[in-house]
Design a protein around this motif. Structure first.
Motif, short mmCIF file in Angstrom:
data_model
loop_
_atom_site.label_atom_id
_atom_site.label_comp_id
_atom_site.label_asym_id
_atom_site.label_seq_id
_atom_site.Cartn_x
_atom_site.Cartn_y
_atom_site.Cartn_z
N LEU A 49 0.72 -1.11 -0.16
CA LEU A 49 -0.09 -0.02 -0.03
C LEU A 49 0.81 1.29 -0.10
CD1 LEU A 49 -2.62 1.40 0.40
CD2 LEU A 49 -2.57 1.09 2.72
N ASP A 50 0.55 2.05 -1.15
CA ASP A 50 1.59 3.37 -1.05
C ASP A 50 0.68 4.41 -0.60
OD1 ASP A 50 3.31 5.37 -1.75
OD2 ASP A 50 3.17 5.07 -3.85
N SER A 56 4.64 3.25 -6.58
CA SER A 56 3.67 2.40 -6.86
C SER A 56 4.06 1.70 -8.27
CB SER A 56 2.26 2.86 -7.04
OG SER A 56 1.73 3.25 -5.76
N ALA A 57 4.59 2.28 -9.32
CA ALA A 57 5.17 1.91 -10.49
C ALA A 57 6.08 1.11 -10.36
CB ALA A 57 5.03 2.83 -11.59
N PHE A 101 -1.80 -1.46 -4.12
CA PHE A 101 -2.50 -0.54 -3.80
C PHE A 101 -2.26 0.55 -3.60
CE2 PHE A 101 -4.45 -4.88 -3.09
CZ PHE A 101 -5.56 -4.79 -3.30
N ALA A 102 -2.95 1.80 -4.08
CA ALA A 102 -2.25 3.24 -3.78
C ALA A 102 -3.46 4.19 -3.24
CB ALA A 102 -1.57 3.83 -5.05
N VAL A 116 -1.96 -2.91 -12.57
CA VAL A 116 -2.80 -2.41 -11.44
C VAL A 116 -4.13 -2.20 -11.82
CG1 VAL A 116 -2.63 -0.89 -9.66
CG2 VAL A 116 -0.68 -1.75 -10.51
N PRO A 117 -4.99 -2.82 -11.17
CA PRO A 117 -6.77 -2.44 -11.43
C PRO A 117 -6.80 -1.05 -10.99
CG PRO A 117 -6.49 -4.66 -10.66
CD PRO A 117 -5.09 -3.92 -10.25
N ARG A 118 -7.82 -0.23 -11.75
CA ARG A 118 -8.02 0.94 -11.33
C ARG A 118 -8.66 1.13 -9.91
NH1 ARG A 118 -8.33 4.70 -15.46
NH2 ARG A 118 -9.63 5.98 -14.50
N ASP A 119 -9.42 0.13 -9.54
CA ASP A 119 -10.02 -0.09 -8.32
C ASP A 119 -9.25 -0.11 -7.27
OD1 ASP A 119 -9.59 -2.54 -8.65
OD2 ASP A 119 -11.75 -3.22 -8.26
#
Length: 239
Positions: free
Chosen positions: A33-34, A43-44, A54-55, A75-78
Motif C-alpha cells: 500500500l502506497d 507504486s509503478a 494498492f495506492a 494494477v486495476p483502477r479500483d
C-alpha cells in the motif's frame, strides 16, 4: 511528471533508491500500500517488480494520474483510491508493506496517522516512512533555488520553516516527527521496530552519490544532515 524521469532530480533518485532499498527486505509478490501515492511513481516501481499494489492519495487529480500510469502495469483502477489517511478503506492486517514517503509533514496530528498505517499492516510486515528533517542545511539551498527560479516568497519562506521540497505549502504547525530521532520515537511508540534506513542530501546526483553505499561515518552524518530521511520498520509478530 517530468521531474520523476530526471536522474538529476532528488525526487527521481528518492524513488529509485527507495525501491532498491526495499529489494533487500520485501519478499517477492508482496501486497503493498502506497499512501500519498501522488502520480504513482513508487507504486509503478513496485508493480514492475511483481508486487501486488494498492495506492491512495487525498488529491483526486493525483489519483487520476496514478491510475493512468499504473493500469498498463496491471494494477486495476479500483486499487487506486482517493481518500484521506485518517481512515483507510482496508481491513486490518491487509498489507506486507505500507509506505508513506514525505507525507508525514502534511499531517498535523501524527500519532493517529501512524496508528492507522499500523492497523492495515500485517504482523511481520514492513512500514517505510520518509521525512524532511528540519535540521538539514539543504532546505536552505532549496529555498534559495526557489527564489532564483522566481517562485514566490511564501514558497521559499515555508521551505525554510518546514524543509519541504514539494512546493512548501505545508503548515509549520505540524511539529511532530521533524528529525530522524523523532520519527523513530513516533513509530516505535506504536509497537514497530526500525530495521534499516538511509538519508539523501538532495543538491545533486554527482555531489550526493549513492546513499545506500555510505560508510559508517557517512551514515552518521546523513542521519543528522540528510535532506530526506527514509526509515524501514517492522511490526513484530506476537509470540
Amino acid at each position: 511528471m517530468r521531474k520523476y524521469a530526471d536522474p538529476g532530480n532528488h525526487a527521481y533518485r528518492l524513488m529509485r533508491w527507495s525501491t532498491t532499498f526495499l529489494e533487500g527486505h520485501l519478499p517477492p509478490g508482496s501486497s503493498c500500500l502506497d499512501v500519498g501515492c501522488a502520480a504513482g511513481d513508487l507504486s509503478a516501481e513496485l508493480a514492475r517488480r511483481g508486487h501486488r499494489v494498492f495506492a491512495v492519495d487525498i488529491a483526486h487529480a493525483m489519483v487520476a494520474r496514478a491510475r493512468e500510469r499504473l493500469e498498463p502495469l496491471g494494477v486495476p483502477r479500483d486499487h487506486v483510491l482517493a481518500c484521506g489517511s485518517s481512515s483507510l478503506p482496508f481491513a486490518d492486517d491487509s498489507f506486507d508493506l505500507v509506505s508513506a514517503l514525505t507525507v508525514l509533514p502534511y499531517v498535523e496530528d501524527q500519532p493517529p496517522y501512524v496508528r492507522e498505517l499500523r492497523r492495515v499492516l500485517r504482523p511481520g510486515g514492513l512500514m517505510m516512512i520518509a521525512i524532511k528533517p528540519r535540521s538539514s542545511p539543504f532546505r536552505m539551498i532549496e529555498a534559495a533555488r526557489a527564489l532564483r527560479r522566481r517562485r514566490s516568497w511564501p514558497v521559499a519562506r515555508n521551505l525554510l520553516r518546514t524543509g519541504l521540497s514539494s512546493g512548501g505549502y505545508v503548515s509549520a504547525e505540524a511539529e511532530g516527527a521533524r528529525s530522524a530521532q523523532a520519527l523513530d520515537r513516533l513509530v516505535e511508540d506504536d509497537g514497530l521496530r526500525r530495521i534499516d534506513w538511509f538519508g539523501e542530501y538532495g543538491p545533486g546526483a554527482r555531489w550526493d552519490g549513492d546513499p545506500l553505499k555510505r560508510g559508517r561515518l557517512g551514515r552518521v552524518l546523513a542521519r543528522r544532515l540528510a535532506w530526506t530521511y527514509a526509515a524501514l520498520y517492522t511490526l513484530e509478530r506476537s509470540s
